[in-house]
Structure formats: C-alpha cells, structure tokens
Enzyme design. Structure first.
Site, PDB file in Angstrom:
ATOM      1  N   SER A 179       0.506  -1.334  -0.164  1.00  0.00           N
ATOM      2  CA  SER A 179       0.166   0.368   0.073  1.00  0.00           C
ATOM      3  C   SER A 179       0.867   1.132  -0.373  1.00  0.00           C
ATOM      4  CB  SER A 179      -1.285  -0.292   1.706  1.00  0.00           C
ATOM      5  OG  SER A 179      -0.353  -0.104   2.150  1.00  0.00           O
TER       6      SER A 179
ATOM      7  N   LYS B 214      -6.660   2.823   8.945  1.00  0.00           N
ATOM      8  CA  LYS B 214      -5.275   4.223   8.217  1.00  0.00           C
ATOM      9  C   LYS B 214      -6.103   5.490   8.831  1.00  0.00           C
ATOM     10  CE  LYS B 214      -3.344   0.871   4.618  1.00  0.00           C
ATOM     11  NZ  LYS B 214      -3.385   0.550   3.727  1.00  0.00           N
TER      12      LYS B 214
END
Length: 790
Positions: A696, A739
């Site tokens: 990511s 996140k």
C-alpha cells in the site's frame, strides 16, 4: 516305618565303613548346585559327556567315584580350577541309562577326601585323593549333649513349619549319638548355599561343624517362622475379605427386606433420580443407565467404580434441558449496550439485529460472531454486555497458547485423570445450555504433535453440526445449538480459513480522538476513582487536560494506555490525600507534566513544512493505523537503487515498480533523460528497527520519487495509500478505516485513496469524515496533481 527298619538304617549311618578298601585313584565327577555329605543318599541325573564316562568307569571297576562341587554352576565344561579340592567319595548303588542318553545314578556318600593330584583330564577327570578323617570327641560331655539336643529340637521345629526335612529323618534324629553324623544329616537336608555347605564339608572337627550347623539351622528356623507368619497373615486377610463380602451382601439383603437402604444403594438411587430429572435424549439416557448398572455391580472401593462414578457425576451435572429465559426487549438491550460501551455502532447494530430475529423466531440456531480488532477496544467486555442485555449466563475461555486438541474435545476415559473439554466444562459451570460463550484470542491457537485445537472447534462452531457435538470424555452427543458463541481476535489472517468461514466477522478498528475522551469521562475515570479509593469531589480533570492525555500521552487504537495514564494520576493524588493533604486537586493542561511527565507523542506531524522527496503514507498494524514516511535522496552515481528501513520483499517490489513507472514516464513528468543513468537512488523508511511490509505504500513511493527528480515539494498535510501497477494505476488496499483513524491522530488533513476503496468510506464514522478530506484517484497522475506543490 517299622522299628526294625529304623534300627537297620541307624546301623548303616553309624557304621564308619571299611575305608581301607577304597582305592586312592578314582574317577571324578563335578556336581552342580549341591554338596554331597557323608552317608547322604541322593539321585543324580548325569548328562555331560565327561561325567557319563566317569560314571561308566566307576561301574566297570569298584563303583567308587569322587564327587566335588563346582565353584560356578554356570560353567558347562569345568576345568581343574573350577571345582573344589575337598569332596566326597561316593558309591554308585544303582545306575539306569535313560533313552535320551543321560544316566540316572543313585549315589551314597562314603567318606570325605581331598584331591592330591589330577592323573587324567582328557576324556574324564581321574584324581588321586587323600581320605579325611573327622576328629570325634573322646566322650560326650553335657555341653555336647545339650548342643546335639538343641540341633535335634530345632530340626523338628523346622520340619513342623516347612517340611524342609524328610519324614523318616525326624525318627532318625533321636537315635543318632555321633555329633559328626548328626551335623552331616541335618546339613544335607537344609537348603544351604553351595559356599556354606562346602565350608561345612571342609571342617574336620565335628564339634566345630555341629556348632556351625546349629547357627545355620537357627537362622533358617527364624526365616521359616517369619515366612509362615506372612503366609498366615495373607490367608487371614483373604478370609477376612471374603467374610466381609458375604456379610455386606447379607446386610444388603436385610436392608432390602426391611425397606431400608445402605450408602451404596442410596448413591445408586440418587444417580437414578438425577438422570431422570436431567431429561436428556433417549439415546443418552440408555447409555447412562447402562453405566449406572455397571456401577451397581462393582465393589464400591474399586478403582473402576471411582471412574464410573466421576463420569456419572459429569453427566448429571450437564445442563441437558436447563436454560435461562432470554430478555428480548430491544430498547432495553440498546440502553444496556450504550451504558457499557461508547461508539462501536456497527457491533451494537449487529447484536440488536440478532436479538430482533431471536424475538421473531425463537427456534433460529445460534449465530457465531467474531470481533476482530486491535487490543484494548473492548471486544471482551462487549461480550459481557451482550450477556447482560440478554440476561444470559456468561462464560469466557482464553484460547491463547492452547495446543492440545483434548483441551477442546476432552480426554477419553481410558486415561487416568481424564476430563471433559473446555466447552462442556464451561456449560457445566454455567448450569444452563444457552449461555453467552466467549472464546478469547482465537487467532492465537497453536498446533503440534498433540493435535490441532482449531480443527476441533470446527464442529462446535458450525450451526449445522453443533446440535450433536461429541466430546471424547462424554462419548455421547450434546446440543450446543442454543449457545451464543462470540469469538475475539486481533487479526483475522492467522485464523484457519475453514474456521473463519463458519463465523460472521465484525471489525472493530479503534476509537477516534473524541470517542476516547468520552470513554475516559464516562467509563474509565469513574472506575479509576473507585479503584483508588477516591471520591469525585477530590479530583477534577479539565477538558483540555483530558484532551492532552488522549493526544499527547497515548497513541493507540484502544484505551488501555489511556486507562493506565488515568490510573497514574489517581495514584499520585491518592498519595497526597494519604499524607494528610486536603482540598480539591485540579488537573489542568499546565500541571499535567507533574503527574505524567513530559508528553510522549506530538499530535502534529514530525515534519514542520513541506519538503522535496518526503511523502507521507499510511500503514496498518495490529494495534491500529499509523502514518509512515517515505524519504528519497538522490546523489551522483550509476543509476543504482538502494532500499533501507527493514522493509519486506513486497514493499521492496513496490519501490521497484514505482521506479519503473517513473522511468517509463520521465519525458511526460519533465525529468532529464540522463538523470537515471547518472544518479543513485536511496529510498528509506524511518523507524528502521520496526519491520514493515505490504504494497500500500506504492503510491507514496512514486510521489516521493517524482518529487525528488522534479524538485517539487510534497504537501506535508497530505497522506496517501494505495498499491500501484507498472502502468500507473492505483489499486485498492485494506484497512482503510484503521488508516484513516491513524491519519487523524497524526494531524493529517487530506488523504488520497484508491478509487475502488470509495465504498469503504461508508464504514468510517462521520466525526472522522468531517475532519478529514478524502480524495479518490484512479492513477498516479491524479495523485501527483494533489500531492505535489506547484
């Protein structure tokens, strides 16, 4: 035996014999395990070749043979040094050849002799002997007669105890007047070791020999007395047990006739009553009564009876038909959940849905719910709140570190100390068949040579199978369909796929800044006041101080660290009160350092301003989301790529993919063609001691690379997450909610996410979306337009 026969035998024993007629050179036969005494008459089975030839030699001439005992009876072919020097000259009275080649010889001892010389050794032993004459006393004084009488009496006692002496010998004892003959007769009929018998044989002084025989006889008499006593005690014990058994059976019969009952009958009747009260399935009831019949037929003190009794205790204590009535008031349940937990809206919503369906369809089988989230977010306490809302019993089992399958399904009854598994033990403790059963830390199960406990859970956690759950100890089906199983885990990746497929996973990502403040006010702070013995008016924490504790002293997804900080403040104030100080103790943002020390975390980003080659990414960890820096430095070289920061292989591949994309689009991005050939690239991810991996960070690496080569700054208020392809497409990632919370804790204002993660914004709380700007991008070019400053 007739009187005349005894007299003749005594005359033979007393007769010395004409020893002058015995030749000096005689064939010798070694004998094993026996010492032949004078006047001793015994049969010998001869099978060794040399011994057979020695017997044949003596039969051919004058029937005299020298018999010497072997020192070691295990030696098959004895040599000269393997036999004793002193032995007995015997006369073969009768000899019979057996069909198998052996010889049976009847030999009588004549006189003692010592070997002077071996004259023949090859085919058989032939020796030259010297006859030994016993030294007899000149007259029998009173001391000798007393000794002889003692030997005779002890011999008769021994005969009465064990029958060690032959019956005829008992009649002979009273007629023998020679001390030497008496010693030899008694010694030849005692079970003496070869060494002891040989010592007796070598003694020529008859009084000395008789004294030693008397000592050996006394020892043997003591041993025989003790042995006889032991045998008598054993017989008495057996007789007593038999007598007790018969008396016990008679007592039972008497009690039955009188309509009374003894302890065992009362126990059997108690088990029978409890089994009927359990209302278990018919198949289980038949098996249980079968075990009860076995117990009735066993002796109550036997070990097997104890095993069966324990097994029946387990069966009758299981809640086969006992259950609690569910409280299905949805509004009241919602109120209870809100009182115990702040936030966790999705988890609460799912629980209320379960209760609603249960209210409309009570026969619906229990669901398996798994709460997955970082530590400290309230997964375990949420299970307790569910049990409280439904008014069910609650039982928790910690599965962390369990490696033995028998912990789940129990041990078979063949093992000593066997017991049911954790599931049935929990139901037995709860006393109901429909508790809220929490299996904590399901992701930390292990497996080894003792089995795989996660595989043992498959049957228990499958609503289509657990109505006939089989425990190894119980060995009969038990219905678990009414149990509400709730599982907890920190991560779902380590849960076996077959087990994960049987449960509904509810993710609990963590708490926002505002949620932590509310939890601290309404739940944690009142609890810590009570635990530390404080009252509400003795301490006051200002709102700014509480906000600082949350933002500057904790950086976690849960609230355990926050709880410890509040505990530390309460402890310090408790000490002041214990020392005698009075008044109200305010805790403000200004004096917070005195209680907790300097701030541990800064709420804003480490970088104070935007920089070239420094991009901010977002990472997912087991304890929540965190921000991640990507640093890139360029220096003169040959176009080599260096990646540091203890990052994994997947993240290194993302770095190479970002570099390939930048090279492939260098003209469009405005990068000099020679830049890659003349420049070395160093990509570093700080916090090098912490391992990092995952794809990511690809978009952040590409942004940092373009920033470094084009000398354009990256906006420090923008964070990004997403995997990239070689053609610049931004691919979706996981853990967006975690996140986003991590970005909010770090003070980030703008987050770039992949277009395909737009659907995940639905799960992010409104309070987070109101403070963060989310921008969805399809390719790297769109991300560069937002992240790079003009």
């Amino acid at each position: 035996m007739a009187e005349a026969d005894i007299d003749d035998l005594i005359e033979i024993i007393e007769k010395e014999g004409n020893i002058e007629d015995i030749p000096k050179d005689l064939p010798m036969m070694p004998v094993r395990d026996v010492v032949v005494f004078t006047d001793m008459l015994l049969p010998l089975f001869v099978g060794r070749e040399k011994s057979i030839k020695a017997i044949e030699e003596c039969i051919e001439f004058d029937r005299y043979i020298f018999l010497a005992a072997q020192k070691d009876s295990e030696v098959e072919n004895p040599k000269v040094n393997d036999v004793y020097d002193v032995g007995t000259i015997g006369r073969v009275q009768k000899m019979i050849k057996l069909p198998d080649g052996r010889i049976k010889a009847l030999v009588q001892g004549i006189a003692k002799a010592r070997v002077n010389q071996f004259t023949k050794k090859r085919k058989f032993f032939k020796v030259n002997v010297e006859i030994l004459i016993d030294a007899e006393p000149e007259e029998l004084d009173i001391k000798i007669e007393a000794l002889m009488r003692n030997v005779k009496e002890n011999s008769e006692k021994l005969l009465a105890l064990k029958g060690e002496l032959a019956g005829d010998v008992g009649d002979l004892l009273s007629h023998i007047e020679s001390p030497g003959k008496l010693a030899d007769l008694v010694a030849s009929n005692l079970n003496l070791k070869v060494e002891d018998a040989q010592d007796l044989l070598e003694i020529t002084d008859t009084l000395e020999r008789l004294n030693k025989v008397n000592d050996l006889l006394a020892r043997e008499l003591d041993l025989s007395t003790v042995q006889a006593k032991i045998q008598t005690n054993v017989k008495d014990e057996i007789s007593r047990n038999q007598r007790d058994y018969y008396l016990r059976e008679q007592v039972k019969a008497i009690h039955r006739e009188l309509g009374e009952s003894d302890d065992k009958l009362a126990e059997i009747e108690d088990f029978r009553r409890k089994i009927k009260k359990c209302r278990m399935p018919e198949k289980c009831k038949i098996e249980t009564f079968k075990q009860l019949k076995r117990l009735d037929q066993m002796h109550s003190d036997s070990s097997e009876a104890s095993v069966v009794r324990t097994y029946l205790d387990c069966i009758v204590e299981l809640p086969w038909s006992r259950s609690t009535n569910d409280s299905l008031d949805i509004k009241k349940a919602c109120k209870v959940l809100d009182q115990n937990h702040f936030g966790l809206e999705k988890a609460k919503e799912r629980i209320l849905e379960y209760l609603s369906v249960r209210k409309l369809n009570p026969k619906k089988r229990g669901q398996i719910i798994c709460f997955v989230g970082p530590p400290g977010v309230g997964k375990t306490s949420l299970g307790q709140a569910i049990a409280k809302a439904m008014k069910r019993k609650f039982h928790r089992v910690s599965l962390g570190g369990i490696r033995d399958e028998a912990e789940i399904r129990g041990h078979r009854r063949t093992y000593i100390g066997s017991m049911p598994g954790r599931i049935l033990q929990g139901l037995r403790q709860c006393g109901t068949n429909n508790p809220v059963f929490m299996l904590d830390e399901i992701d930390k199960l292990g497996n080894d040579f003792r089995g795989d406990p996660s595989s043992a859970l498959l049957e228990a956690l499958d609503p289509e199978q657990n109505f006939e759950f089989s425990d190894h100890y119980l060995n009969m089906p038990f219905d678990l369909s009414n149990v509400m199983f709730i599982l907890t885990a920190n991560i779902a990746d380590t849960i076996p796929s077959a087990l994960l497929d049987r449960m509904e996973v509810i993710h609990i990502p963590g708490y926002t800044h505002q949620e932590k403040i509310e939890i601290a006010k309404t739940h944690l702070f009142p609890r810590k006041l009570k635990e530390n013995g404080l009252i509400r008016r003795s301490i006051h924490i200002s709102p700014n101080a509480m906000a600082s504790i949350v933002s500057e002293y904790t950086l976690e997804a849960g609230v355990r660290g926050l709880e410890r900080r509040l505990d530390a403040i309460c402890r310090k104030i408790a000490r002041k009160i214990a020392e005698g100080k009075k008044g109200r103790f305010p805790v403000t943002k200004q004096n917070l350092v005195r209680y907790l020390g300097p701030p541990r975390f800064m709420p804003e980003l480490d970088q104070e301003e935007s920089q070239v080659g420094l991009a901010t990414g977002l990472a997912w960890t087991e304890v929540g989301g965190e921000h991640l820096y990507i640093e890139i430095s360029l220096f003169q070289g040959k176009g080599e790529l260096m990646v540091t920061g203890q990052i994994g292989e997947v993240m290194q591949e993302s770095a190479r993919a970002a570099l390939t994309y930048t090279k492939a689009n260098q003209e469009r991005l405005g990068i000099d063609k020679k830049a890659f050939d003349e420049t070395d690239i160093h990509i570093h991810v700080p916090a090098g001691a912490i391992p990092k991996d995952g794809p990511s960070a690809g978009i952040a690496m590409a942004t940092a690379l373009v920033s470094a080569f084009t000398n354009r700054k990256v906006n420090n208020k923008v964070a990004m997450t997403g995997e990239i392809s070689l053609r610049g497409r931004v691919l979706p990632i996981g853990g967006l909610k975690e996140k986003a919370l991590g970005a909010l804790r770090a003070g980030i204002k703008h987050v770039i996410i992949p277009e395909k993660n737009k659907k995940d914004l639905y799960d992010i709380p409104r309070t987070v979306k109101s403070k963060l700007k989310f921008t969805c991008v399809r390719d790297v070019d769109e991300a560069l337009e937002i992240a790079l400053e003009k």
